[in-house]
Design a protein around this motif. Structure first.
Motif, mmCIF file in Angstrom:
data_model
loop_
_atom_site.group_PDB
_atom_site.id
_atom_site.type_symbol
_atom_site.label_atom_id
_atom_site.label_comp_id
_atom_site.label_asym_id
_atom_site.label_seq_id
_atom_site.Cartn_x
_atom_site.Cartn_y
_atom_site.Cartn_z
ATOM 1 N N ASN A 40 0.828 -1.212 0.000
ATOM 2 C CA ASN A 40 0.000 0.000 0.000
ATOM 3 C C ASN A 40 0.857 1.254 0.000
ATOM 4 O OD1 ASN A 40 -2.527 -1.237 -0.058
ATOM 5 N ND2 ASN A 40 -2.523 -1.539 2.148
ATOM 6 N N ALA A 84 -4.762 3.050 4.066
ATOM 7 C CA ALA A 84 -4.826 1.592 4.198
ATOM 8 C C ALA A 84 -3.520 1.054 4.763
ATOM 9 C CB ALA A 84 -5.118 0.951 2.849
ATOM 10 N N LYS A 87 -3.408 1.926 8.513
ATOM 11 C CA LYS A 87 -4.323 1.079 9.285
ATOM 12 C C LYS A 87 -3.861 -0.381 9.303
ATOM 13 C CE LYS A 87 -8.715 1.621 9.055
ATOM 14 N NZ LYS A 87 -10.099 1.707 8.563
ATOM 15 N N GLN A 89 -3.978 -2.500 6.756
ATOM 16 C CA GLN A 89 -4.777 -3.354 5.890
ATOM 17 C C GLN A 89 -3.906 -3.879 4.754
ATOM 18 O OE1 GLN A 89 -7.920 -0.763 4.618
ATOM 19 N NE2 GLN A 89 -9.100 -1.055 6.494
#
Length: 107
Positions: A40, A84, A87, A89
């Motif tokens: 990401n 993202a 976080k 993810q």
């Protein structure tokens, strides 16, 4: 600057649809660069790098053009990938777009 925007659109296709690396004749150097953009954070950096020249078109003193839309959406996409990453993810690939399992689907 419109040419840079057009070139970045092809780059986005190869980043987001990995299946194209298998079916389009590209150089191994290009393939290696695209394959490095997997996390990401790397995707956020890539989108920020593609948005920067579009934002710089506003600084040249000319009137704003439709490239502002490209700059805004590239920036928003980069921010989403950055959030993202923050976080925690994980990036989720799709079999349809060329993620995990495509090699078995092609053969």
């Amino acid at each position: 600057m419109a040419a840079i925007c057009l070139a970045s659109s092809f780059l986005i296709l190869f980043i987001e649809v990995p299946l194209l690396l298998r079916i389009c004749p590209t150089s191994s150097k290009f393939d290696n660069i695209i394959r490095k953009i997997t996390t990401n954070y790397m995707r956020a950096a890539a989108y920020a790098g593609m948005a920067l020249p579009q934002w710089l078109t506003l600084l040249d003193g000319g009137s704003p053009t439709s490239l502002i839309a490209a700059a805004v959406f590239l920036t928003l996409t980069g921010i989403c990938y950055l959030l993202a990453g923050i976080k925690g993810q994980a990036f989720v690939g799709s079999k349809t777009l060329g993620g995990a399992g495509v090699a078995q689907m092609i053969v």
